[in-house]
Structure formats: structure tokens, C-alpha cells
Scaffold this motif. Structure first.
Motif: not given
Length: 320
Positions: A102, A104-106, A154, A241, A292
Motif C-alpha cells: 500500500g 508503494y502504491l501511494s 499485492e 494504497g 494515499g
């Protein structure tokens, strides 16, 4: 002998019924887990077309096929065994892996927002001169597969979290089904998206007026579709994220942020009548995206400004 044969057939029927029950359990669990990964799937499908944008049309489908093969290897040869071992030896670690993904996605989503607002770009982009197209294509495919590894991890972690209480066979079956289905769906959709202009060009040369008109519409629409997908991908990164972070904090005992977000969601649902379900979901998704975005901004600043690190977490900037 007849008695022995009857006993054998009875044993076979028991095994068959057990196997059928396991298949049914796997199917139901895979369906349940698949819905939980929707946000990451949207992100994956939205981001991937950018990896072939600007390259030779003749290389688009081969590139997507190479990424597809890399994605299947990521999921089935690396992540599936790793997830099963993790669920056996250290199931409590799943929530931390989810939160790491999460974050990383953010980070990826916030970096894209900052670049769109005029911030510094990280990594090679299509605006840079491409001296060696073959080498650049290999770099692009490798970057896509590395980014896919993060998104696939993920997806597998979310799936594993949904079936953590199931037995080993069901967990393995669900992870395999979700992994294969998501890969085929994402990259099949991507292949269609990147070839829409070719499809439109083909239709525009048909004698039918309707086909010609629709073909020209497709050709004109492709640039806008790709821009829309880029926007959707960024929003999906932040939404997924941030949502994972809120859920993870709640699981770890820090209930305040998640409870507040759900409180706002319920307040919106209370006053919006027939649209309460949709608007309540949209409210929670928007709050998740803001969480995020805020977390991503912090990570971007720490990595690029404080620690002076470039974009090395997935080569995602190559596709900007």
C-alpha cells in the motif's frame, strides 16, 4: 471380490465428492478474493498500456506478450510458493506485506501527481532521445515486469488474506486461479486497448459508412483513452494504497483513522437516500485516495529530497 469392488467404488466416490467439494470451495473463495483485488487490477490495466506507448506498432503485441509471460512467472513461480510458505510459517506477516505494498502504491501515485504538477521527472521518458530501440524495449519490458511484481504481490497478498483460514489445497487453488485470471484479463484488455487505433484504421477503410465512421471515431479516441487510463491508474494507485493503509492500521489496533473514514462514509449514506451505497463507497474511496496521496508525498520527499534516491522502485517512470 464383488464386496471388494463395491468398497473400492465407494472409496472412489468419497474421494470424488471430496475433490468436488474442494473445487467448489476454491471457486467460491477465488470469486470472493477476486473482488477484493479489483482496485489493484484496475491500476495494473490502466498503467500497462503506457509501456508500449510511442514504440513501433509492430512491437506492441510482442511486448505485451513478453510482459504477460513475466507476470505469470511472477505470480506462479515466485509469489504463489512464497505466499503459501508465508501463510504456513508466519501468517501474521501478511498484514505488514499488505501495508508495504500500500505504501508503494501511494508512493507511485503521489509521484505521478507531482510530475503532472510540474515536479521533477525520475527515470527515462519517451521525451528523451532513444538511441537503441532494441535496448530501450528490453528496458521497458524489464521495468514493466518489475512493476508487475509489486502489483502482483499485492494481489496475491490480498487474496491470501481473504483465504487465510482455508486449508492448504484451497489456498493454493485460489492463489493460482486468481493469479492466472487476473493476468489474462489485464493483459488481454491491454492488448485490445493498444490496438484500438489499428482496429479503427482497418474499419475506416471499409465500404460501409457506419464502419468507416466508427473506425475514424476509434482512431480519434485512442489518445484520449490512453490519457484517461493514465488518470484512472493514478487514482486507483492512491485509492487502493490508502485503503490498504487504513485497513492495516485498524488490524494493528490503531482504529482512529479507519473509524473516522467509515464514520464519514456512513454519514454520507444516511443523507443520500437511493444513492447512499454508491456515494458512501465513493466517499470512503476518496478519503482513502487522500490518505494515499499524503503518505505518498511524504515517501517521495524522503526518497528524492532527503535520501537523494532516484526512481528505482519499479522503473515506473520509464512509462510516463
Amino acid at each position: 471380490m464383488p464386496g471388494g469392488l463395491v468398497a473400492l467404488l465407494d472409496d472412489v466416490s468419497v474421494i470424488a465428492r471430496t475433490a468436488a467439494a474442494s473445487v467448489d470451495d476454491i471457486t467460491v473463495a477465488a470469486s470472493r478474493a477476486g473482488t477484493k483485488t479489483a482496485g489493484v487490477v484496475i491500476d495494473d490495466a490502466a498503467v500497462t498500456p503506457s509501456y508500449v506507448t510511442g514504440l513501433s506498432p509492430a512491437r506492441e503485441l510482442p511486448i505485451i506478450w513478453n510482459i504477460t509471460k513475466g507476470s505469470l512467472k511472477n505470480k506462479l513461480l515466485i509469489l504463489l510458493p512464497g505466499a503459501l510458505i508465508l501463510s504456513w510459517l508466519l501468517p501474521s506477516a501478511i498484514i505488514f506485506i499488505l501495508m508495504l505494498g500500500g505504501a508503494y502504491l501511494s508512493y507511485e501515485g503521489a509521484e505521478k501527481v507531482m510530475e503532472k504538477l510540474g515536479g521533477e521527472k525520475h527515470g527515462k521518458t519517451l521525451e528523451d532521445e532513444i538511441v537503441d530501440p532494441v535496448a530501450f524495449e528490453k528496458q521497458r519490458v524489464a521495468g514493466a515486469i518489475r512493476t508487475d511484481l509489486i502489483l502482483s504481490a499485492e494481489i496475491m497478498a490480498i487474496t491470501l488474506n481473504e483465504v487465510a483460514s482455508e486449508d492448504f489445497i484451497v489456498r493454493a487453488g485460489v492463489l493460482a486461479i486468481v493469479g492466472i485470471a487476473v493476468t489474462l484479463f489485464v493483459y488481454g484488455a491491454v492488448a485490445i486497448i493498444v490496438k484500438l487505433d489499428d482496429i479503427g484504421l482497418h474499419l475506416s477503410k471499409r465500404k460501409s459508412q457506419a464502419a468507416e465512421t466508427f473506425g475514424r471515431f476509434l482512431v480519434r479516441s485512442v489518445p484520449y483513452i490512453l490519457k484517461a487510463l493514465s488518470f484512472i491508474g493514478t487514482i486507483a494507485m492512491l485509492w487502493v494504497g490508502g485503503g490498504i493503509i487504513l485497513h492495516g492500521l485498524h488490524e494493528l489496533g490503531l482504529h482512529g483513522p479507519s473509524d473516522w473514514a467509515h464514520g464519514v462514509q456512513h454519514a454520507v449514506e444516511t443523507v443520500t437516500g437511493g444513492l447512499s451505497g454508491l456515494l458512501g463507497w465513493a466517499t470512503y474511496a476518496a478519503i482513502s485516495a487522500l490518505v494515499g496521496l499524503g503518505l505518498g508525498f511524504v515517501i517521495v520527499i524522503l526518497l528524492h529530497k532527503v535520501f537523494k534516491m532516484g526512481h528505482g522502485m519499479g522503473e515506473g517512470a520509464e512509462a510516463h
